[in-house]
Enzyme design. Structure first.
Site, PDB file in Angstrom:
ATOM      1  N   TYR A  75      31.433  29.036  52.807  1.00 31.94           N
ATOM      2  CA  TYR A  75      30.331  29.021  51.835  1.00 31.94           C
ATOM      3  C   TYR A  75      29.053  28.504  52.470  1.00 31.94           C
ATOM      4  O   TYR A  75      29.104  27.732  53.423  1.00 31.94           O
ATOM      5  CB  TYR A  75      30.698  28.120  50.650  1.00 31.94           C
ATOM      6  CG  TYR A  75      31.814  28.624  49.788  1.00 31.94           C
ATOM      7  CD1 TYR A  75      32.257  29.953  49.848  1.00 31.94           C
ATOM      8  CD2 TYR A  75      32.470  27.774  48.895  1.00 31.94           C
ATOM      9  CE1 TYR A  75      33.295  30.395  49.042  1.00 31.94           C
ATOM     10  CE2 TYR A  75      33.500  28.217  48.081  1.00 31.94           C
ATOM     11  CZ  TYR A  75      33.922  29.524  48.162  1.00 31.94           C
ATOM     12  OH  TYR A  75      34.935  29.950  47.358  1.00 31.94           O
ATOM     13  N   SER A  82      36.260  32.660  38.979  1.00 29.33           N
ATOM     14  CA  SER A  82      35.495  33.691  38.276  1.00 29.33           C
ATOM     15  C   SER A  82      35.956  33.890  36.830  1.00 29.33           C
ATOM     16  O   SER A  82      36.166  35.017  36.380  1.00 29.33           O
ATOM     17  CB  SER A  82      35.570  35.025  39.033  1.00 29.33           C
ATOM     18  OG  SER A  82      34.523  35.883  38.662  1.00 29.33           O
ATOM     19  N   LEU A  94      34.240  33.787  34.313  1.00 27.51           N
ATOM     20  CA  LEU A  94      33.205  34.557  33.623  1.00 27.51           C
ATOM     21  C   LEU A  94      33.054  35.951  34.218  1.00 27.51           C
ATOM     22  O   LEU A  94      32.102  36.673  33.898  1.00 27.51           O
ATOM     23  CB  LEU A  94      31.857  33.834  33.688  1.00 27.51           C
ATOM     24  CG  LEU A  94      31.800  32.414  33.128  1.00 27.51           C
ATOM     25  CD1 LEU A  94      30.377  31.880  33.185  1.00 27.51           C
ATOM     26  CD2 LEU A  94      32.332  32.370  31.716  1.00 27.51           C
ATOM     27  N   GLY A  98      29.917  36.319  35.927  1.00 31.33           N
ATOM     28  CA  GLY A  98      28.790  36.220  34.998  1.00 31.33           C
ATOM     29  C   GLY A  98      28.729  37.337  33.982  1.00 31.33           C
ATOM     30  O   GLY A  98      27.940  37.294  33.034  1.00 31.33           O
ATOM     31  N   LEU A 113      30.832  38.152  31.630  1.00 31.93           N
ATOM     32  CA  LEU A 113      31.254  37.736  30.297  1.00 31.93           C
ATOM     33  C   LEU A 113      30.209  36.896  29.565  1.00 31.93           C
ATOM     34  O   LEU A 113      30.341  36.627  28.368  1.00 31.93           O
ATOM     35  CB  LEU A 113      32.578  36.984  30.374  1.00 31.93           C
ATOM     36  CG  LEU A 113      33.810  37.870  30.604  1.00 31.93           C
ATOM     37  CD1 LEU A 113      35.007  37.041  31.062  1.00 31.93           C
ATOM     38  CD2 LEU A 113      34.149  38.654  29.341  1.00 31.93           C
ATOM     39  N   GLY A 127      27.418  38.096  29.053  1.00 27.80           N
ATOM     40  CA  GLY A 127      26.689  39.141  28.349  1.00 27.80           C
ATOM     41  C   GLY A 127      25.391  39.536  29.015  1.00 27.80           C
ATOM     42  O   GLY A 127      24.670  40.405  28.521  1.00 27.80           O
ATOM     43  N   LYS A 128      25.082  38.931  30.162  1.00 24.35           N
ATOM     44  CA  LYS A 128      23.763  39.160  30.754  1.00 24.35           C
ATOM     45  C   LYS A 128      23.559  40.576  31.282  1.00 24.35           C
ATOM     46  O   LYS A 128      22.423  41.000  31.475  1.00 24.35           O
ATOM     47  CB  LYS A 128      23.489  38.141  31.859  1.00 24.35           C
ATOM     48  CG  LYS A 128      24.332  38.290  33.123  1.00 24.35           C
ATOM     49  CD  LYS A 128      23.948  37.206  34.120  1.00 24.35           C
ATOM     50  CE  LYS A 128      24.694  37.310  35.425  1.00 24.35           C
ATOM     51  NZ  LYS A 128      24.299  36.250  36.374  1.00 24.35           N
TER      52      LYS A 128
END
Length: 338
Positions: free
Chosen positions: A53, A218, A220, A223, A225, A227-228
């Site tokens: 990372y 993960s 989401l 990301g 989920l 809704g973006k």
């Protein structure tokens, strides 16, 4: 706060783990410190990083996230933290890591080099959970386990885990550990979310029967989920950047996470969250941690305020009604991520 044990280990962790893969790219050191401070102040004691990372991985930045985490940890009692990091997976896999000149392997040499580098960057003399970032299809698992076992015996590592592994790979590793008396994998870190329930097909059975904990990453779905992406691609979204990239792997990942089926499913989950009076991030996070084989769900943030709906999920138990509604979405739109 409910703390859970990882596998059969003595590691007692918060139900939410603070992931750090954005620290050093999407979140610079000052904001990363704020994020970790807020997580810690709200009872999160589990922090996950990796020698590779931040993401997207580059030879120039590899290791920067561990340096940031190490600087932050220096101001906290070490015993109050459960720290997890990873040795980069083998270069013969789905991706060639831009470290050690692209020649990585899960062998004695690379495991020893990796852990020494991580200890130095993290400014600590031990790692609570040391994980294989993804499996090596060439080096025999016996060699990998023997090298991990020596780290445990030396005190540099308390426990070990695997990531991005298969049912076969996890089961074989457990069998070899038992045969040779090596330290065994106490955890598996795989992708798991409302949009990706593949773990429930087989690996959940392994976790339950062998007392291994899943550390979902993960939750989401990158990301999605939140809704973006349901209003179209956003210029600041990770997958917007990936689609615009010339990298075929990044383009393929973006299409897997953001497609007609994932967006249709997400639209349904957004409605379930609305009817339940929940933020969609809270719903997705709570769902991912509400399984008996899950020890802690790994979340990420690039801004401090993004933690608020995540923290709301820490002590939340979703009702049977909400869980059934979520299951109905999956039954009607099967495996939206493939």
């Amino acid at each position: 706060m409910e703390y859970r044990y990882i596998g059969r280990s003595g590691l007692r962790v918060s139900p939410v783990c603070m992931g750090t893969m954005t620290f050093g790219t999407q979140a610079e050191k000052v904001e990363a410190f704020r994020i970790m401070d807020k997580a810690y102040e709200h009872g999160i004691n589990f922090f996950d990083t990796a020698e590779l990372y931040p993401v997207p991985p580059t030879a120039k930045l590899a290791g920067r996230t561990e340096e940031i985490v190490g600087e932050w940890m220096a101001g906290k009692p070490r015993d109050s933290l459960i720290l997890a990091t990873k040795v980069a997976g083998a270069a013969n896999g789905w991706f060639v890591p831009p470290i050690r000149h692209g020649l990585t392997a899960i062998d004695r040499f690379h495991i020893e080099r990796a852990v020494e580098g991580s200890l130095r960057r993290l400014k600590t003399d031990y790692i609570d959970l040391y994980q294989m970032h993804w499996p090596d299809t060439v080096v025999p698992i016996e060699e990998s386990l023997e090298a991990f076992d020596r780290l445990v015996r030396s005190g540099k590592v308390r426990y070990i885990g695997t990531s991005n592994d298969t049912t076969y790979g996890t089961t074989k590793a457990l069998m070899r550990s038992e045969q040779h008396g090596y330290a065994r994998f106490e955890s598996i870190q795989n992708n798991f979310s409302l949009l990706n329930r593949r773990f429930l097909d087989e690996l959940a059975t392994v976790c339950r029967n062998e007392q291994i904990s899943l550390l979902p990453y993960s939750p989401l779905a990158g990301g999605v989920l939140s809704g973006k992406y349901n209003g179209g691609f956003r210029t600041e979204g990770r997958f917007s950047a990936y689609l615009a990239s010339s990298n075929p792997r990044q383009q393929a990942m973006a299409r897997r996470f953001v497609n007609e089926k994932t967006l249709a499913s997400t639209e349904r989950y957004l409605q379930i969250a609305k009817e339940a009076g929940l933020h969609p991030v809270t719903l997705a996070t709570a769902w991912s941690k509400q399984f008996d084989f899950v020890a802690s769900t790994i979340v990420g943030a690039t801004r401090t305020e993004q933690l608020d709906p995540i923290l709301d999920a820490m002590d939340l138990t979703l009702s049977d009604e909400i869980l059934r509604a979520c299951d109905t979405v999956h039954d009607e739109i099967l495996y939206p991520m493939g």
